[in-house]
Design a protein around this motif. Sequence first.
Motif, PDB file in Angstrom:
ATOM      1  N   ALA A 150      -2.655 -15.326  -1.891  1.00 55.82           N
ATOM      2  CA  ALA A 150      -3.178 -14.084  -1.331  1.00 55.82           C
ATOM      3  C   ALA A 150      -2.166 -13.541  -0.344  1.00 55.82           C
ATOM      4  O   ALA A 150      -1.354 -14.276   0.216  1.00 55.82           O
ATOM      5  CB  ALA A 150      -4.530 -14.298  -0.644  1.00 55.82           C
ATOM      6  N   VAL A 151      -2.234 -12.221  -0.127  1.00 52.21           N
ATOM      7  CA  VAL A 151      -1.314 -11.539   0.780  1.00 52.21           C
ATOM      8  C   VAL A 151      -2.114 -10.757   1.802  1.00 52.21           C
ATOM      9  O   VAL A 151      -3.132 -10.137   1.482  1.00 52.21           O
ATOM     10  CB  VAL A 151      -0.380 -10.573   0.012  1.00 52.21           C
ATOM     11  N   LYS A 152      -1.650 -10.780   3.040  1.00 53.95           N
ATOM     12  CA  LYS A 152      -2.191  -9.925   4.091  1.00 53.95           C
ATOM     13  C   LYS A 152      -1.078  -9.017   4.580  1.00 53.95           C
ATOM     14  O   LYS A 152       0.000  -9.477   4.925  1.00 53.95           O
ATOM     15  CB  LYS A 152      -2.740 -10.760   5.245  1.00 53.95           C
ATOM     16  N   ILE A 153      -1.327  -7.709   4.601  1.00 50.76           N
ATOM     17  CA  ILE A 153      -0.361  -6.742   5.086  1.00 50.76           C
ATOM     18  C   ILE A 153      -0.861  -6.180   6.406  1.00 50.76           C
ATOM     19  O   ILE A 153      -2.005  -5.732   6.510  1.00 50.76           O
ATOM     20  CB  ILE A 153      -0.165  -5.568   4.105  1.00 50.76           C
ATOM     21  N   GLY A 154       0.006  -6.179   7.418  1.00 49.31           N
ATOM     22  CA  GLY A 154      -0.324  -5.577   8.697  1.00 49.31           C
ATOM     23  C   GLY A 154       0.653  -4.470   9.021  1.00 49.31           C
ATOM     24  O   GLY A 154       0.963  -3.616   8.189  1.00 49.31           O
ATOM     25  N   MET A 155       1.180  -4.485  10.232  1.00 53.31           N
ATOM     26  CA  MET A 155       2.107  -3.441  10.683  1.00 53.31           C
ATOM     27  C   MET A 155       3.353  -3.397   9.798  1.00 53.31           C
ATOM     28  O   MET A 155       3.970  -4.422   9.515  1.00 53.31           O
ATOM     29  CB  MET A 155       2.512  -3.723  12.129  1.00 53.31           C
ATOM     30  N   LEU A 156       3.717  -2.188   9.378  1.00 53.00           N
ATOM     31  CA  LEU A 156       4.889  -2.020   8.527  1.00 53.00           C
ATOM     32  C   LEU A 156       6.086  -1.474   9.294  1.00 53.00           C
ATOM     33  O   LEU A 156       7.162  -2.033   9.256  1.00 53.00           O
ATOM     34  CB  LEU A 156       4.542  -1.115   7.339  1.00 53.00           C
ATOM     35  N   GLY A 157       5.934  -0.354   9.967  1.00 55.59           N
ATOM     36  CA  GLY A 157       7.009   0.143  10.812  1.00 55.59           C
ATOM     37  C   GLY A 157       7.772   1.328  10.282  1.00 55.59           C
ATOM     38  O   GLY A 157       8.375   2.067  11.051  1.00 55.59           O
ATOM     39  N   SER A 158       7.768   1.535   8.964  1.00 55.13           N
ATOM     40  CA  SER A 158       8.453   2.704   8.404  1.00 55.13           C
ATOM     41  C   SER A 158       7.993   2.922   6.971  1.00 55.13           C
ATOM     42  O   SER A 158       7.461   2.015   6.319  1.00 55.13           O
ATOM     43  CB  SER A 158       9.973   2.518   8.420  1.00 55.13           C
ATOM     44  N   ALA A 159       8.213   4.157   6.488  1.00 56.18           N
ATOM     45  CA  ALA A 159       7.844   4.471   5.114  1.00 56.18           C
ATOM     46  C   ALA A 159       8.666   3.647   4.126  1.00 56.18           C
ATOM     47  O   ALA A 159       8.150   3.181   3.105  1.00 56.18           O
ATOM     48  CB  ALA A 159       8.049   5.966   4.857  1.00 56.18           C
ATOM     49  N   ALA A 160       9.944   3.451   4.425  1.00 62.30           N
ATOM     50  CA  ALA A 160      10.804   2.681   3.529  1.00 62.30           C
ATOM     51  C   ALA A 160      10.294   1.252   3.381  1.00 62.30           C
ATOM     52  O   ALA A 160      10.306   0.682   2.283  1.00 62.30           O
ATOM     53  CB  ALA A 160      12.241   2.682   4.051  1.00 62.30           C
ATOM     54  N   ILE A 161       9.834   0.681   4.481  1.00 62.19           N
ATOM     55  CA  ILE A 161       9.269  -0.672   4.413  1.00 62.19           C
ATOM     56  C   ILE A 161       8.002  -0.670   3.570  1.00 62.19           C
ATOM     57  O   ILE A 161       7.784  -1.557   2.739  1.00 62.19           O
ATOM     58  CB  ILE A 161       8.993  -1.204   5.833  1.00 62.19           C
ATOM     59  N   GLY A 162       7.163   0.341   3.765  1.00 60.22           N
ATOM     60  CA  GLY A 162       5.936   0.426   2.979  1.00 60.22           C
ATOM     61  C   GLY A 162       6.218   0.454   1.492  1.00 60.22           C
ATOM     62  O   GLY A 162       5.549  -0.222   0.703  1.00 60.22           O
ATOM     63  N   HIS A 163       7.234   1.210   1.093  1.00 64.37           N
ATOM     64  CA  HIS A 163       7.549   1.315  -0.334  1.00 64.37           C
ATOM     65  C   HIS A 163       8.156   0.023  -0.880  1.00 64.37           C
ATOM     66  O   HIS A 163       7.852  -0.379  -2.011  1.00 64.37           O
ATOM     67  CB  HIS A 163       8.484   2.497  -0.570  1.00 64.37           C
ATOM     68  N   VAL A 164       9.006  -0.648  -0.111  1.00 62.13           N
ATOM     69  CA  VAL A 164       9.592  -1.888  -0.607  1.00 62.13           C
ATOM     70  C   VAL A 164       8.527  -2.975  -0.716  1.00 62.13           C
ATOM     71  O   VAL A 164       8.558  -3.800  -1.643  1.00 62.13           O
ATOM     72  CB  VAL A 164      10.785  -2.333   0.268  1.00 62.13           C
ATOM     73  N   VAL A 165       7.570  -2.976   0.211  1.00 65.14           N
ATOM     74  CA  VAL A 165       6.461  -3.925   0.121  1.00 65.14           C
ATOM     75  C   VAL A 165       5.619  -3.620  -1.121  1.00 65.14           C
ATOM     76  O   VAL A 165       5.242  -4.532  -1.872  1.00 65.14           O
ATOM     77  CB  VAL A 165       5.604  -3.881   1.398  1.00 65.14           C
ATOM     78  N   ALA A 166       5.338  -2.345  -1.360  1.00 61.99           N
ATOM     79  CA  ALA A 166       4.574  -1.981  -2.554  1.00 61.99           C
ATOM     80  C   ALA A 166       5.306  -2.392  -3.824  1.00 61.99           C
ATOM     81  O   ALA A 166       4.691  -2.897  -4.780  1.00 61.99           O
ATOM     82  CB  ALA A 166       4.300  -0.479  -2.554  1.00 61.99           C
ATOM     83  N   ALA A 198       1.809   8.108   4.443  1.00 63.65           N
ATOM     84  CA  ALA A 198       1.921   8.519   3.042  1.00 63.65           C
ATOM     85  C   ALA A 198       2.256   7.334   2.145  1.00 63.65           C
ATOM     86  O   ALA A 198       1.747   7.210   1.024  1.00 63.65           O
ATOM     87  CB  ALA A 198       2.984   9.609   2.910  1.00 63.65           C
ATOM     88  N   ALA A 199       3.095   6.427   2.644  1.00 61.69           N
ATOM     89  CA  ALA A 199       3.449   5.232   1.870  1.00 61.69           C
ATOM     90  C   ALA A 199       2.248   4.297   1.711  1.00 61.69           C
ATOM     91  O   ALA A 199       2.225   3.459   0.799  1.00 61.69           O
ATOM     92  CB  ALA A 199       4.603   4.497   2.545  1.00 61.69           C
ATOM     93  N   PHE A 200       1.268   4.437   2.611  1.00 59.84           N
ATOM     94  CA  PHE A 200       0.074   3.597   2.523  1.00 59.84           C
ATOM     95  C   PHE A 200      -0.695   3.824   1.229  1.00 59.84           C
ATOM     96  O   PHE A 200      -1.448   2.952   0.790  1.00 59.84           O
ATOM     97  CB  PHE A 200      -0.870   3.892   3.690  1.00 59.84           C
ATOM     98  N   GLU A 201      -0.534   5.004   0.620  1.00 59.29           N
ATOM     99  CA  GLU A 201      -1.296   5.296  -0.592  1.00 59.29           C
ATOM    100  C   GLU A 201      -1.028   4.256  -1.686  1.00 59.29           C
ATOM    101  O   GLU A 201      -1.956   3.782  -2.345  1.00 59.29           O
ATOM    102  CB  GLU A 201      -0.965   6.702  -1.112  1.00 59.29           C
ATOM    103  N   ARG A 202       0.237   3.893  -1.866  1.00 60.10           N
ATOM    104  CA  ARG A 202       0.564   2.888  -2.879  1.00 60.10           C
ATOM    105  C   ARG A 202      -0.052   1.543  -2.529  1.00 60.10           C
ATOM    106  O   ARG A 202      -0.525   0.817  -3.407  1.00 60.10           O
ATOM    107  CB  ARG A 202       2.081   2.733  -3.007  1.00 60.10           C
ATOM    108  N   LEU A 203      -0.046   1.214  -1.250  1.00 65.37           N
ATOM    109  CA  LEU A 203      -0.570  -0.076  -0.825  1.00 65.37           C
ATOM    110  C   LEU A 203      -2.085  -0.134  -0.962  1.00 65.37           C
ATOM    111  O   LEU A 203      -2.639  -1.161  -1.361  1.00 65.37           O
ATOM    112  CB  LEU A 203      -0.138  -0.367   0.611  1.00 65.37           C
ATOM    113  N   MET A 204      -2.764   0.961  -0.635  1.00 61.01           N
ATOM    114  CA  MET A 204      -4.219   0.981  -0.812  1.00 61.01           C
ATOM    115  C   MET A 204      -4.594   0.874  -2.287  1.00 61.01           C
ATOM    116  O   MET A 204      -5.583   0.234  -2.643  1.00 61.01           O
ATOM    117  CB  MET A 204      -4.804   2.248  -0.195  1.00 61.01           C
ATOM    118  N   ALA A 205      -3.800   1.500  -3.151  1.00 61.00           N
ATOM    119  CA  ALA A 205      -4.069   1.419  -4.582  1.00 61.00           C
ATOM    120  C   ALA A 205      -3.895  -0.007  -5.102  1.00 61.00           C
ATOM    121  O   ALA A 205      -4.608  -0.436  -6.021  1.00 61.00           O
ATOM    122  CB  ALA A 205      -3.150   2.369  -5.339  1.00 61.00           C
ATOM    123  N   ARG A 206      -2.964  -0.760  -4.516  1.00 58.44           N
ATOM    124  CA  ARG A 206      -2.711  -2.144  -4.942  1.00 58.44           C
ATOM    125  C   ARG A 206      -3.669  -3.132  -4.297  1.00 58.44           C
ATOM    126  O   ARG A 206      -3.971  -4.193  -4.872  1.00 58.44           O
ATOM    127  CB  ARG A 206      -1.259  -2.520  -4.595  1.00 58.44           C
TER     128      ARG A 206
END
Length: 253
Positions: free
Chosen positions: A76-92, A123-131
Amino acid sequence: MTTPPRILVIAGSDSSGGAGVQADIKTITMLGGYAMTAITAITAQNTLGVTAVEALSPDLIAAQIDACTSDIGVDAVKIGMLGSAAIGHVVADRLERLSCPVVFDPVMIATSGAVLADAATVAAFERLMARATLTTPNVPELAALGGAPGMAARGVAWLAKGGDAERPVVEDRLVLPGQDPVIWRAARIATRHTHGTGCTLASAIATGLGQGLPIRAAVEQARAFVRAALLAAPGFGGGAGPLGHQAVVQSRS
């Protein structure tokens, strides 16, 4: 001996130990999991607030995720603070390759009131919420995401945390697509020691999912752990102090 579930935390570091990956590691360990981390940012903070934040590079964050998943594996994975849109996309990008449960705590506003995510990151959160298997916004984060109508329009599973609403009874609402909401209500615990409650709840849910619990049972276990940790707070700091993550050990002794 039961093999512990492997929980990967993708989040920022809290220098004072009350929130972020430090709170996540404590929570996962106390609940019987094996914690791994991909640190997204280093923060200088304490119970009084955040004084400095420095995000790590997306490449380094991706390398941390790859190092954990390619060798140890992940349940399982837990995602918390990301810090930037680029980080959000690479995590996704990385999570879209995995099939395990994901709990996304969309950290935008800390307990201290400091804003930890800009518009591009949201905005990058959208991909993460979908996943994500479950997204866990607090009151201001839910508002920033469009409230209940916005979450319903996305068709995702989410847990609306009520701890930030100033009411004597705390209400948490679990919404799963196509099902009636599940609502928990409990008397508010009168304490200023609430630093890291969101991190703790999300990592506890991820641990439960990693153990094979269904979402509702994982949330129930996590809520009980957070309430016990609130009651066991050690009293440190002059502001919003840390929880007592040792609560589980104390309750079993």
